[in-house]
Design a protein around this motif. Structure first.
Motif, PDB file in Angstrom:
ATOM      1  N   GLY A   1       0.800  -1.218   0.000  1.00  0.00           N
ATOM      2  CA  GLY A   1       0.000   0.000   0.000  1.00  0.00           C
ATOM      3  C   GLY A   1       0.829   1.262   0.000  1.00  0.00           C
ATOM      4  O   GLY A   1       2.054   1.234   0.125  1.00  0.00           O
TER       5      GLY A   1
ATOM      6  N   ARG B   1       0.393   5.555   1.308  1.00  0.00           N
ATOM      7  CA  ARG B   1      -0.422   6.585   1.955  1.00  0.00           C
ATOM      8  C   ARG B   1      -0.623   7.738   0.973  1.00  0.00           C
ATOM      9  O   ARG B   1       0.364   8.215   0.404  1.00  0.00           O
ATOM     10  CB  ARG B   1       0.307   7.116   3.188  1.00  0.00           C
TER      11      ARG B   1
ATOM     12  N   THR C   1      -0.417  10.827   0.827  1.00  0.00           N
ATOM     13  CA  THR C   1       0.067  12.035   1.498  1.00  0.00           C
ATOM     14  C   THR C   1       0.993  12.825   0.575  1.00  0.00           C
ATOM     15  O   THR C   1       1.538  13.844   0.968  1.00  0.00           O
ATOM     16  CB  THR C   1       0.836  11.672   2.787  1.00  0.00           C
TER      17      THR C   1
ATOM     18  N   HIS D   1       7.754   8.659  -4.859  1.00  0.00           N
ATOM     19  CA  HIS D   1       9.152   9.037  -5.055  1.00  0.00           C
ATOM     20  C   HIS D   1      10.008   7.803  -5.309  1.00  0.00           C
ATOM     21  O   HIS D   1       9.504   6.664  -5.307  1.00  0.00           O
ATOM     22  CB  HIS D   1       9.657   9.864  -3.871  1.00  0.00           C
TER      23      HIS D   1
ATOM     24  N   GLY E   1      12.072   6.286  -3.483  1.00  0.00           N
ATOM     25  CA  GLY E   1      12.070   5.339  -2.360  1.00  0.00           C
ATOM     26  C   GLY E   1      10.938   4.331  -2.514  1.00  0.00           C
ATOM     27  O   GLY E   1      11.122   3.123  -2.298  1.00  0.00           O
ATOM     28  N   HIS E   2       9.759   4.827  -2.889  1.00  0.00           N
ATOM     29  CA  HIS E   2       8.631   3.918  -3.129  1.00  0.00           C
ATOM     30  C   HIS E   2       8.955   2.970  -4.277  1.00  0.00           C
ATOM     31  O   HIS E   2       8.603   1.800  -4.248  1.00  0.00           O
ATOM     32  CB  HIS E   2       7.363   4.702  -3.504  1.00  0.00           C
TER      33      HIS E   2
ATOM     34  N   GLY F   1      11.637   0.445  -3.036  1.00  0.00           N
ATOM     35  CA  GLY F   1      11.266  -0.268  -1.815  1.00  0.00           C
ATOM     36  C   GLY F   1      10.047  -1.160  -1.991  1.00  0.00           C
ATOM     37  O   GLY F   1       9.907  -2.169  -1.309  1.00  0.00           O
ATOM     38  N   MET F   2       9.172  -0.790  -2.932  1.00  0.00           N
ATOM     39  CA  MET F   2       7.880  -1.462  -2.957  1.00  0.00           C
ATOM     40  C   MET F   2       7.349  -1.697  -4.366  1.00  0.00           C
ATOM     41  O   MET F   2       7.028  -2.830  -4.737  1.00  0.00           O
ATOM     42  CB  MET F   2       6.940  -0.565  -2.122  1.00  0.00           C
TER      43      MET F   2
ATOM     44  N   GLY G   1       8.997  -1.491   2.162  1.00  0.00           N
ATOM     45  CA  GLY G   1      10.319  -1.033   2.573  1.00  0.00           C
ATOM     46  C   GLY G   1      10.658  -1.497   3.975  1.00  0.00           C
ATOM     47  O   GLY G   1       9.808  -2.021   4.706  1.00  0.00           O
TER      48      GLY G   1
ATOM     49  N   THR H   1      16.666  -2.521  -2.704  1.00  0.00           N
ATOM     50  CA  THR H   1      17.057  -1.418  -1.825  1.00  0.00           C
ATOM     51  C   THR H   1      15.976  -1.268  -0.761  1.00  0.00           C
ATOM     52  O   THR H   1      14.981  -0.587  -0.977  1.00  0.00           O
ATOM     53  CB  THR H   1      17.183  -0.106  -2.630  1.00  0.00           C
ATOM     54  N   PRO H   2      16.155  -1.904   0.388  1.00  0.00           N
ATOM     55  CA  PRO H   2      15.094  -1.874   1.406  1.00  0.00           C
ATOM     56  C   PRO H   2      14.838  -0.480   1.977  1.00  0.00           C
ATOM     57  O   PRO H   2      13.757  -0.189   2.450  1.00  0.00           O
ATOM     58  CB  PRO H   2      15.621  -2.790   2.508  1.00  0.00           C
ATOM     59  N   ARG H   3      15.874   0.376   1.911  1.00  0.00           N
ATOM     60  CA  ARG H   3      15.687   1.742   2.424  1.00  0.00           C
ATOM     61  C   ARG H   3      16.563   2.697   1.618  1.00  0.00           C
ATOM     62  O   ARG H   3      17.784   2.671   1.733  1.00  0.00           O
ATOM     63  CB  ARG H   3      16.056   1.803   3.915  1.00  0.00           C
TER      64      ARG H   3
ATOM     65  N   MET I   1      14.517   8.401   2.353  1.00  0.00           N
ATOM     66  CA  MET I   1      13.764   9.322   1.504  1.00  0.00           C
ATOM     67  C   MET I   1      12.311   9.218   1.928  1.00  0.00           C
ATOM     68  O   MET I   1      11.749   8.132   1.974  1.00  0.00           O
ATOM     69  CB  MET I   1      13.924   8.946   0.029  1.00  0.00           C
ATOM     70  N   SER I   2      11.717  10.342   2.284  1.00  0.00           N
ATOM     71  CA  SER I   2      10.349  10.301   2.796  1.00  0.00           C
ATOM     72  C   SER I   2       9.641  11.615   2.501  1.00  0.00           C
ATOM     73  O   SER I   2      10.230  12.686   2.631  1.00  0.00           O
ATOM     74  CB  SER I   2      10.395  10.047   4.300  1.00  0.00           C
TER      75      SER I   2
ATOM     76  N   SER J   1       7.557  13.120   4.233  1.00  0.00           N
ATOM     77  CA  SER J   1       7.524  13.985   5.414  1.00  0.00           C
ATOM     78  C   SER J   1       8.839  14.729   5.631  1.00  0.00           C
ATOM     79  O   SER J   1       8.858  15.723   6.331  1.00  0.00           O
ATOM     80  CB  SER J   1       7.237  13.173   6.675  1.00  0.00           C
TER      81      SER J   1
HETATM   82  P1  ATP Z   1       5.149   9.524   4.700  1.00  0.00           P
HETATM   83  O1  ATP Z   1       6.332  10.387   5.001  1.00  0.00           O
HETATM   84  O2  ATP Z   1       3.875  10.272   4.419  1.00  0.00           O
HETATM   85  O3  ATP Z   1       4.981   8.390   5.664  1.00  0.00           O
HETATM   86  P2  ATP Z   1       6.591   7.792   2.962  1.00  0.00           P
HETATM   87  O4  ATP Z   1       7.484   8.497   2.017  1.00  0.00           O
HETATM   88  O5  ATP Z   1       7.144   7.138   4.188  1.00  0.00           O
HETATM   89  O6  ATP Z   1       5.494   8.855   3.312  1.00  0.00           O
HETATM   90  P3  ATP Z   1       4.645   5.689   2.692  1.00  0.00           P
HETATM   91  O7  ATP Z   1       3.374   5.914   1.938  1.00  0.00           O
HETATM   92  O8  ATP Z   1       4.604   5.733   4.176  1.00  0.00           O
HETATM   93  O9  ATP Z   1       5.728   6.738   2.163  1.00  0.00           O
HETATM   94  O10 ATP Z   1       5.329   4.316   2.223  1.00  0.00           O
HETATM   95  C1  ATP Z   1       4.790   3.457   1.225  1.00  0.00           C
HETATM   96  C2  ATP Z   1       5.699   2.303   0.981  1.00  0.00           C
HETATM   97  O11 ATP Z   1       6.940   2.724   0.422  1.00  0.00           O
HETATM   98  C3  ATP Z   1       6.083   1.486   2.227  1.00  0.00           C
HETATM   99  O12 ATP Z   1       6.147   0.140   1.862  1.00  0.00           O
HETATM  100  C4  ATP Z   1       7.446   1.990   2.573  1.00  0.00           C
HETATM  101  O13 ATP Z   1       8.208   1.029   3.264  1.00  0.00           O
HETATM  102  C5  ATP Z   1       8.029   2.249   1.195  1.00  0.00           C
HETATM  103  N1  ATP Z   1       9.048   3.311   1.271  1.00  0.00           N
HETATM  104  C6  ATP Z   1       8.831   4.610   1.572  1.00  0.00           C
HETATM  105  N2  ATP Z   1       9.982   5.286   1.578  1.00  0.00           N
HETATM  106  C7  ATP Z   1      10.970   4.401   1.270  1.00  0.00           C
HETATM  107  C8  ATP Z   1      12.394   4.486   1.117  1.00  0.00           C
HETATM  108  N3  ATP Z   1      13.028   5.635   1.283  1.00  0.00           N
HETATM  109  N4  ATP Z   1      13.080   3.356   0.792  1.00  0.00           N
HETATM  110  C9  ATP Z   1      12.446   2.177   0.626  1.00  0.00           C
HETATM  111  N5  ATP Z   1      11.099   2.035   0.753  1.00  0.00           N
HETATM  112  C10 ATP Z   1      10.369   3.122   1.073  1.00  0.00           C
END
Ligand code: ATP
Ligand code: MG
Length: 335
Positions: free
Chosen positions: A11, A13, A15, A19, A21-22, A25-26, A153, A188-190, A200-201, A203
């Motif tokens: 899934g 969010r 928000t 990016h 990271g998504h 990671g996913m 992730g 790349t788990p993170r 990378m987030s 927020s």
């Molecule tokens: P927020 O800051 O609003 O929480 P987010 O960038 O963390 O946003 P999410 O919607 O919480 O994004 O995450 C969605 C999916 O993407 C999750 O499975 C999360 O583990 C993965 N994910 C998010 N950021 C990364 C990252 N930098 N590296 C690997 N996976 C990531």
């Protein structure tokens, strides 16, 4: 067990847009699994988005379409993946209420991801109860679908552990209804942020978005950290902890050339501009086609909402079946 069907759920969010990271990671794993799994669910987690955006319904609503566009542009295929909106499945909320009795407050407070996010958001003791409990709601997201493989992730690993604890307690109290679930990490788990931050987030505002125009990608790469000690081109530079090289390792398809560049950088004689130009090029090649598909999809938002509607109806059916089982197991099937 050997012939167990693979049911995938992951899934996002609503928000903000998707990016890189998504992507690593996913999304990449979700796309791959579309050819391997028996069933796939992809949830737009608007209920979870409200746990820290309760005062901003416009933001959540607008981003439902945004993340749907990004996900479809990446290759999420509605003929293979059930894409649905969380709040439209009331059974998830119902299941969450029952699961909440299987988890202690102390356990919720120990979840390392929630702990880190609470600190980052500066909630302190004023954390919204829904935020503290979102891992329980996530267990319900996974288990309503009886999913068993969760491509997410690294930050989501504690949620998978907590889900499995809920499975154990539920089954002990009410009989075997649910099964353990497995986390599937991407290559790349993170992904670190463009600022070098551990993640990378959305927020943290350190993202390269899959919808960023070329100029924005170039600018974000130009602003990236390299080695602060690498001042002149002739100076030897550090590769370790150098964000540009971390990204090249992940995104540059030519591993041999990257290895050569690293050696050259460490010896001295390779400038930051050169490695940044290369990275910008690599990222533009990756993001360009996604952005183009997104622009095309965005011309027909009704078509996209119809995809979500159909997916939501299908997910709802699954949810109702699971809830019938749950009610029977919990002896609350009165009428
Ligand atoms: P927020 O800051 O609003 O929480 P987010 O960038 O963390 O946003 P999410 O919607 O919480 O994004 O995450 C969605 C999916 O993407 C999750 O499975 C999360 O583990 C993965 N994910 C998010 N950021 C990364 C990252 N930098 N590296 C690997 N996976 C990531
Ligand atoms: Mg997050």
């Amino acid at each position: 067990m050997e012939n167990k069907k693979i049911v995938v759920l992951t899934g996002i969010r609503p928000t903000g847009r998707l990016h890189l990271g998504h992507y690593v990671g996913m999304i990449e794993n979700l796309i791959k699994l579309q050819n391997e799994a028996d069933k796939l669910f992809y949830m737009i987690a608007d209920v979870q988005a409200f746990t820290d955006n309760a005062d901003n319904p416009e933001k959540v609503r607008n981003n439902v379409l945004e993340v749907a566009l990004d996900s479809l542009a990446c290759g999420a295929d509605p003929s293979k993946t059930t894409i649905f909106i969380q709040s439209e499945i009331p059974e998830i909320a119902e299941l969450t209420i029952f699961f909440l009795n299987l988890v202690t407050l102390a356990r919720l407070k120990r979840n390392p991801t929630v702990k880190a996010e609470m600190q980052q958001k500066d909630f302190g003791e004023d954390v919204p109860a829904g935020f503290l409990c979102y891992p329980v709601s996530q267990a319900a997201d996974i288990l309503f679908a009886k999913a068993n493989l969760i491509p997410v992730g690294e930050d989501q690993k504690p949620m998978i552990e907590q889900t499995n604890e809920i499975v154990d307690t539920f089954n002990r109290f009410y009989g075997e209804v649910f099964h353990h679930v497995k986390h599937l990490a991407g290559d790349t788990p993170r992904l670190v942020g463009t600022d070098g931050n551990a993640k990378m987030s959305k927020s943290l505002g350190n993202c390269i978005y899959l919808s960023d125009p070329d100029e924005v990608i170039e600018q974000k790469v130009r602003d990236m950290y390299t080695d602060p000690g690498h001042i002149h081109v002739a100076d030897p530079g550090k590769v370790e902890g150098n964000v540009v090289f971390m990204y090249l390792d992940i995104f540059d398809p030519n591993k041999e050339e990257v290895a050569d560049l690293k050696a050259q950088y460490e010896k001295g004689g390779l400038g930051d501009v050169a490695i940044k130009d290369r990275l910008a090029h690599v990222l533009k090649e990756l993001i360009g086609p996604i952005r183009e598909r997104r622009e095309n999809l965005a011309k027909d938002p009704k078509m996209v909402m119809d995809i979500l509607k159909a997916g939501t109806e299908a997910a709802r059916k699954t949810a109702m079946e699971t809830m019938r089982e749950v009610r029977e197991a919990m002896k609350i099937n009165y009428f």
